[in-house]
Design an enzyme around this catalytic site. Structure first.
Site, mmCIF file in Angstrom:
data_model
loop_
_atom_site.group_PDB
_atom_site.id
_atom_site.type_symbol
_atom_site.label_atom_id
_atom_site.label_comp_id
_atom_site.label_asym_id
_atom_site.label_seq_id
_atom_site.Cartn_x
_atom_site.Cartn_y
_atom_site.Cartn_z
ATOM 1 N N SER A 28 -28.623 7.983 -33.054
ATOM 2 C CA SER A 28 -27.198 8.238 -32.797
ATOM 3 C C SER A 28 -26.956 8.819 -31.422
ATOM 4 O O SER A 28 -27.543 9.851 -31.077
ATOM 5 C CB SER A 28 -26.676 9.296 -33.776
ATOM 6 O OG SER A 28 -26.313 8.722 -34.970
ATOM 7 N N HIS A 59 -23.788 3.497 -33.072
ATOM 8 C CA HIS A 59 -25.005 2.697 -33.185
ATOM 9 C C HIS A 59 -24.671 1.267 -32.810
ATOM 10 O O HIS A 59 -23.949 0.590 -33.537
ATOM 11 C CB HIS A 59 -25.524 2.692 -34.620
ATOM 12 C CG HIS A 59 -26.331 3.898 -34.958
ATOM 13 N ND1 HIS A 59 -27.693 3.942 -34.872
ATOM 14 C CD2 HIS A 59 -25.955 5.113 -35.389
ATOM 15 C CE1 HIS A 59 -28.121 5.130 -35.232
ATOM 16 N NE2 HIS A 59 -27.086 5.866 -35.551
ATOM 17 N N HIS A 81 -29.817 2.769 -41.759
ATOM 18 C CA HIS A 81 -30.075 3.974 -42.552
ATOM 19 C C HIS A 81 -29.969 3.659 -44.037
ATOM 20 O O HIS A 81 -29.169 2.826 -44.454
ATOM 21 C CB HIS A 81 -29.036 5.054 -42.230
ATOM 22 C CG HIS A 81 -28.906 5.373 -40.776
ATOM 23 N ND1 HIS A 81 -28.174 4.602 -39.917
ATOM 24 C CD2 HIS A 81 -29.420 6.394 -40.046
ATOM 25 C CE1 HIS A 81 -28.233 5.124 -38.705
ATOM 26 N NE2 HIS A 81 -28.988 6.209 -38.753
ATOM 27 N N TYR A 83 -28.558 5.526 -46.158
ATOM 28 C CA TYR A 83 -27.217 5.881 -46.665
ATOM 29 C C TYR A 83 -26.196 4.765 -46.475
ATOM 30 O O TYR A 83 -25.143 4.768 -47.102
ATOM 31 C CB TYR A 83 -26.705 7.192 -46.037
ATOM 32 C CG TYR A 83 -26.429 7.136 -44.559
ATOM 33 C CD1 TYR A 83 -25.330 6.457 -44.041
ATOM 34 C CD2 TYR A 83 -27.268 7.781 -43.652
ATOM 35 C CE1 TYR A 83 -25.082 6.405 -42.675
ATOM 36 C CE2 TYR A 83 -27.030 7.739 -42.296
ATOM 37 C CZ TYR A 83 -25.943 7.045 -41.815
ATOM 38 O OH TYR A 83 -25.718 6.995 -40.467
ATOM 39 N N GLU A 84 -26.509 3.808 -45.589
ATOM 40 C CA GLU A 84 -25.577 2.683 -45.416
ATOM 41 C C GLU A 84 -25.613 1.747 -46.624
ATOM 42 O O GLU A 84 -24.774 0.862 -46.734
ATOM 43 C CB GLU A 84 -25.926 1.903 -44.147
ATOM 44 C CG GLU A 84 -25.663 2.675 -42.870
ATOM 45 C CD GLU A 84 -26.103 1.908 -41.640
ATOM 46 O OE1 GLU A 84 -25.352 1.019 -41.201
ATOM 47 O OE2 GLU A 84 -27.206 2.169 -41.138
ATOM 48 N N ALA A 111 -30.990 11.922 -33.871
ATOM 49 C CA ALA A 111 -30.187 13.127 -33.691
ATOM 50 C C ALA A 111 -30.388 13.943 -34.960
ATOM 51 O O ALA A 111 -30.302 13.404 -36.059
ATOM 52 C CB ALA A 111 -28.727 12.745 -33.533
ATOM 53 N N MET A 209 -31.115 11.935 -41.100
ATOM 54 C CA MET A 209 -30.996 10.943 -42.176
ATOM 55 C C MET A 209 -31.738 9.641 -41.874
ATOM 56 O O MET A 209 -31.389 8.590 -42.403
ATOM 57 C CB MET A 209 -29.508 10.650 -42.422
ATOM 58 C CG MET A 209 -28.686 11.897 -42.737
ATOM 59 S SD MET A 209 -26.926 11.557 -42.716
ATOM 60 C CE MET A 209 -26.246 13.223 -42.605
ATOM 61 N N SER A 210 -32.740 9.724 -41.020
ATOM 62 C CA SER A 210 -33.467 8.499 -40.646
ATOM 63 C C SER A 210 -34.930 8.827 -40.408
ATOM 64 O O SER A 210 -35.411 9.877 -40.817
ATOM 65 C CB SER A 210 -32.856 7.920 -39.367
ATOM 66 O OG SER A 210 -33.098 8.805 -38.291
ATOM 67 N N ASN A 233 -27.008 19.960 -33.724
ATOM 68 C CA ASN A 233 -26.260 21.016 -34.405
ATOM 69 C C ASN A 233 -27.288 21.969 -35.007
ATOM 70 O O ASN A 233 -28.431 21.568 -35.247
ATOM 71 C CB ASN A 233 -25.355 20.423 -35.501
ATOM 72 C CG ASN A 233 -26.097 19.506 -36.450
ATOM 73 O OD1 ASN A 233 -26.550 18.428 -36.056
ATOM 74 N ND2 ASN A 233 -26.246 19.927 -37.681
ATOM 75 N N HIS A 243 -19.736 13.937 -37.007
ATOM 76 C CA HIS A 243 -20.471 12.883 -36.319
ATOM 77 C C HIS A 243 -20.187 12.943 -34.818
ATOM 78 O O HIS A 243 -21.056 12.672 -33.991
ATOM 79 C CB HIS A 243 -20.081 11.515 -36.904
ATOM 80 C CG HIS A 243 -20.927 10.386 -36.399
ATOM 81 N ND1 HIS A 243 -22.301 10.389 -36.440
ATOM 82 C CD2 HIS A 243 -20.583 9.212 -35.822
ATOM 83 C CE1 HIS A 243 -22.768 9.274 -35.919
ATOM 84 N NE2 HIS A 243 -21.749 8.538 -35.524
HETATM 85 N N1 HPA Z 1 -28.290 17.018 -41.106
HETATM 86 C C1 HPA Z 1 -28.668 15.764 -41.375
HETATM 87 N N2 HPA Z 1 -28.649 14.809 -40.475
HETATM 88 C C2 HPA Z 1 -28.253 15.118 -39.220
HETATM 89 C C3 HPA Z 1 -27.850 16.407 -38.885
HETATM 90 C C4 HPA Z 1 -27.881 17.411 -39.893
HETATM 91 O O1 HPA Z 1 -27.528 18.581 -39.671
HETATM 92 N N3 HPA Z 1 -27.511 16.387 -37.570
HETATM 93 C C5 HPA Z 1 -27.701 15.126 -37.136
HETATM 94 N N4 HPA Z 1 -28.157 14.350 -38.138
#
Ligand code: HPA
Length: 268
Positions: A28, A59, A81, A83-84, A111, A209-210, A233, A243
């Site tokens: 990302s 993406h 991903h 989750y998609e 990310a 998440m990847s 973050n 996001h």
């Molecule tokens: N959690 C999960 N996936 C992420 C995060 C997070 O804090 N930041 C970027 N991708």
């Protein structure tokens, strides 16, 4: 499913004469690495048989072949991903296609949220190891011995050789690197504060998440793997996640990440 990767690889071979041995997956907000590439050939995922198409903002969905520094590379600009809604088997197609195209080394990026209290937004963490918290292992199901063994070893998912080379690059170019354990979280909801605390207590330094499915699939197929997280973050701040924030922070780290990948690749 292996047939899907075979057909995808055959199609790519017919449409692209380049035969790189290094592949990069861009996470990302990290797609700009391709701007540093020359002699590029762009193949949209949607043109490749059996390739999934990425649905997430930030993406892009292209395979980009070209030179980065002094080496031929193949870049996935945008990834898929769990989750998609893709199955793990679908997520395996691009990585197995790479293997069939002759890729030997895979550099993964993402990310991620920082769990280690020492981490700051914009830090780059080199993955030393991972914890798979996805609800499924991507290798679940009948093993295809043409790809790899039933019970692949996972003691060194992220190659020590590549981590050492990254350390050298970091020293030469004064890039600050964190080194830590990554945990894969299925998402798409970000973690609750209690979940962040749980992941930290499990021994993880960063979460996203990847990456974990791709790394397992790649090691099964015998690729040498390297991974980095850009910390976008930090869990401790107790602030809301978005996001947009993830993409902005990834953009901040992008020049350093590109330099790291470029110089690492030149040492391969
Ligand atoms: N959690 C999960 N996936 C992420 C995060 C997070 O804090 N930041 C970027 N991708």
């Amino acid at each position: 499913m292996y047939e899907h990767s075979l057909q995808a690889a055959e199609w790519i071979k017919r449409h692209c004469p380049k035969r790189p041995e290094i592949a990069v997956v861009l996470g990302s907000g990290l797609g700009a690495l391709v701007n540093d590439m020359t002699e590029i050939q762009v193949i949209p995922y949607r043109e490749i048989p059996h390739f999934p198409v990425s649905t997430v903002e930030g993406h892009n969905g292209n395979l980009v072949f070209g030179r980065l520094g002094d080496k031929e590379v193949m870049v996935m600009q945008g990834r898929f991903h769990y989750y998609e809604g893709y199955s793990m088997k679908e997520l395996a197609v691009p990585i197995r296609t790479m293997k069939l195209l002759g890729i030997k080394t895979l550099l993964l990026s993402n990310a991620a949220g920082g769990l280690n209290p020492d981490y700051r937004i914009g830090d780059i963490m080199v993955l030393q190891d991972h914890i798979n918290l996805f609800p499924e292992n991507p290798l679940r199901g009948k093993n295809d011995d043409r790809i790899g063994p039933r019970f692949p070893d996972m003691t060194e998912v992220y190659s020590k050789r590549l981590r050492n080379l990254a350390d050298q690059v970091a020293e030469e170019y004064h890039i600050k690197l964190q080194r830590g354990v990554f945990v894969g979280w299925q998402g798409p909801s970000f973690e609750t504060p209690a979940e962040y605390r749980m992941l930290r207590s499990l021994g993880a330094d960063a979460v996203s998440m990847s990456t974990v499915p791709e790394a397992i699939i790649a090691r099964h197929a015998g690729l040498e793997v390297f991974g980095i997280s850009v910390i976008t973050n930090v869990a401790q701040a107790g602030e809301e996640n978005s996001h947009k924030e993830v993409q902005d922070a990834a953009g901040m780290a992008q020049p350093r990440m590109t330099l790291l990948f470029k110089e690492l690749i030149s040492k391969l």
